[in-house]
Design an enzyme around this catalytic site. Structure first.
Site, PDB file in Angstrom:
ATOM      1  N   PRO A 135      17.905  79.867 126.157  1.00  0.00           N
ATOM      2  CA  PRO A 135      18.340  78.975 125.071  1.00  0.00           C
ATOM      3  C   PRO A 135      19.849  78.917 124.911  1.00  0.00           C
ATOM      4  O   PRO A 135      20.542  79.941 124.923  1.00  0.00           O
ATOM      5  CB  PRO A 135      17.671  79.579 123.832  1.00  0.00           C
ATOM      6  CG  PRO A 135      16.431  80.213 124.373  1.00  0.00           C
ATOM      7  CD  PRO A 135      16.831  80.774 125.718  1.00  0.00           C
ATOM      8  N   CYS A 136      20.330  77.675 124.734  1.00  0.00           N
ATOM      9  CA  CYS A 136      21.777  77.440 124.681  1.00  0.00           C
ATOM     10  C   CYS A 136      22.290  77.258 123.263  1.00  0.00           C
ATOM     11  O   CYS A 136      23.499  77.136 123.061  1.00  0.00           O
ATOM     12  CB  CYS A 136      22.135  76.210 125.506  1.00  0.00           C
ATOM     13  SG  CYS A 136      21.420  74.668 124.856  1.00  0.00           S
ATOM     14  N   ASN A 137      21.386  77.250 122.267  1.00  0.00           N
ATOM     15  CA  ASN A 137      21.786  76.912 120.890  1.00  0.00           C
ATOM     16  C   ASN A 137      23.012  77.676 120.426  1.00  0.00           C
ATOM     17  O   ASN A 137      23.921  77.104 119.817  1.00  0.00           O
ATOM     18  CB  ASN A 137      20.631  77.206 119.924  1.00  0.00           C
ATOM     19  CG  ASN A 137      19.305  76.659 120.396  1.00  0.00           C
ATOM     20  OD1 ASN A 137      18.871  76.981 121.499  1.00  0.00           O
ATOM     21  ND2 ASN A 137      18.650  75.866 119.585  1.00  0.00           N
ATOM     22  N   TYR A 148      25.262  79.162 122.249  1.00  0.00           N
ATOM     23  CA  TYR A 148      26.398  79.132 123.179  1.00  0.00           C
ATOM     24  C   TYR A 148      27.070  77.766 123.229  1.00  0.00           C
ATOM     25  O   TYR A 148      28.137  77.618 123.820  1.00  0.00           O
ATOM     26  CB  TYR A 148      25.940  79.527 124.589  1.00  0.00           C
ATOM     27  CG  TYR A 148      25.360  80.918 124.657  1.00  0.00           C
ATOM     28  CD1 TYR A 148      26.141  82.025 124.361  1.00  0.00           C
ATOM     29  CD2 TYR A 148      24.040  81.124 125.004  1.00  0.00           C
ATOM     30  CE1 TYR A 148      25.617  83.306 124.407  1.00  0.00           C
ATOM     31  CE2 TYR A 148      23.501  82.408 125.067  1.00  0.00           C
ATOM     32  CZ  TYR A 148      24.291  83.480 124.766  1.00  0.00           C
ATOM     33  OH  TYR A 148      23.769  84.751 124.810  1.00  0.00           O
ATOM     34  N   SER A 149      26.435  76.778 122.622  1.00  0.00           N
ATOM     35  CA  SER A 149      27.004  75.436 122.628  1.00  0.00           C
ATOM     36  C   SER A 149      28.309  75.412 121.850  1.00  0.00           C
ATOM     37  O   SER A 149      28.478  76.105 120.846  1.00  0.00           O
ATOM     38  CB  SER A 149      26.016  74.449 122.009  1.00  0.00           C
ATOM     39  OG  SER A 149      26.606  73.170 121.881  1.00  0.00           O
TER      40      SER A 149
END
Length: 353
Positions: free
Chosen positions: A78-80, A82-83
């Site tokens: 999941p990139c949430n 790190y965005s």
């Protein structure tokens, strides 16, 4: 191949296409995702996927040791957090630490190879400390892996979208091989694929092609915005301007430029973030978004219109994944191919020329 955080199957679709092109016998073993509609999409479209093999549930509740053994592993963790859009909590967020479940799979199954994916913001998360830590844990997981982290610009690989993602390819040290980054196929911007090309020939009856009904205000606002412009750099009359302090995000009511790749397709966001046609005063349909993400029209997404939008926006473009997996499979077969140096060091910082 096993897969965590599988989404609708962008990585898997690209991997199977690469296997078919290179003569590799790639078989689906299992996949897991917490999004029920994405799981249904994966089951309906990925070769070999079944109701039993594609597991719907929270990865934190998954008994990875009980899963069938695998030779290869993929996970777009999941990139949430790190965005670069949002709070960017990194390892301190709810989603940032979930990469550890990929490490758990590597420890339990010791696959010959793995492919991990995340956003470019991973480089700077937690003041630049998160990425080196993740690389270190991946390097020492299972049998130990030789890593090749690289920031891929997918428009340079034939994807009609400026989408930049970090891909980490790991090969077991027992293989004695090292992955090389495949050379861009469309390095020259004059060869980039345009959205006009990507959306050409699309028929209204295509699956997932329902249009969003726009309000009169949105239609009027879009009429003042030229292709490539957004709500903040277009000459809007006062009654159509957005009265939001500091909200200058360049994609808000941004219309595509027909002769260029799209900007990054996203899976969430409120008004003004849906992607907008260059000619018609409307938001893109999910099928148009899917085409920009290089999903074929035969790939039918399951779920509501908003659920499908999320699936499309969070996916890895299959054509981009295919390039990477083709290079990986050729590496495993000892075949040569055009390559370039990786642009990220083993510590996660940009490499120096």
């Amino acid at each position: 191949m096993g897969e965590l955080f599988s989404g609708p199957g962008g990585i898997a679709l690209g991997a199977h296409a690469a296997a078919a092109a290179t003569g590799v016998d790639l078989r689906h073993a299992w996949a897991n995702d917490y999004d029920a509609s994405a799981v249904e999409t994966y089951r309906a479209n990925i070769p070999g996927a079944t109701a039993q093999s594609v597991i719907h549930g929270d990865v934190r509740d998954l008994d990875v040791e009980s899963l069938p053994k695998i030779d290869g592993f993929a996970f777009g963790f999941p990139c949430n957090d790190y965005s670069m859009i949002g709070e960017s909590k990194g390892l301190d967020g709810n989603f940032g630490p979930l990469y550890k479940y990929g490490v758990n799979v590597l420890d339990a199954h010791r696959p010959n190879w793995f492919v991990a994916e995340n956003v470019s913001g991973l480089q700077t998360a937690n003041a630049g400390l998160a990425f080196p830590r993740i690389l270190e844990e991946l390097r020492h997981a299972g049998p130990g892996y030789e890593l090749t982290p690289h920031l891929y610009k997918f428009e340079e690989y034939g994807v009609p979208q400026r989408r930049h993602r970090i891909i980490i390819v790991g090969l077991s040290r027992e293989n004695g091989a090292r992955f090389a980054v495949p050379a861009p196929t469309h390095k020259d911007p004059t060869t980039w694929k345009s959205v006009r090309n990507a959306l050409g020939g699309l028929v209204q009856s295509a699956p997932n092609n329902e249009r969003t009904r726009q309000s009169k205000v949105v239609e009027e606002r879009l009429a003042y915005i030229n292709p490539g412009q957004n709500a903040f750099n277009a000459a809007l009359p006062d009654h159509l301007k957005l009265n939001v302090k500091g909200a200058t995000f360049s994609q808000i009511y941004r219309r595509l430029h027909p002769d260029l790749p799209s900007y990054t397709i996203t899976g969430s966001g409120g008004g003004g973030t849906h992607g907008y046609h260059w000619e018609e005063v409307r938001a893109l349909t999910n099928r148009e978004r899917a085409r920009i993400q290089t999903f074929p029209d035969t790939f039918v997404f399951k779920g509501s219109k908003e659920q499908v939008r999320k699936q499309v926006g969070m996916a890895v473009p299959p054509d981009g994944a295919e390039v990477i997996f083709s290079a990986l499979f050729r590496t495993l077969r000892g075949e040569d191919y055009d390559s370039v140096p990786m642009n990220l060091t083993q510590m996660g910082a940009p490499s120096r020329p």
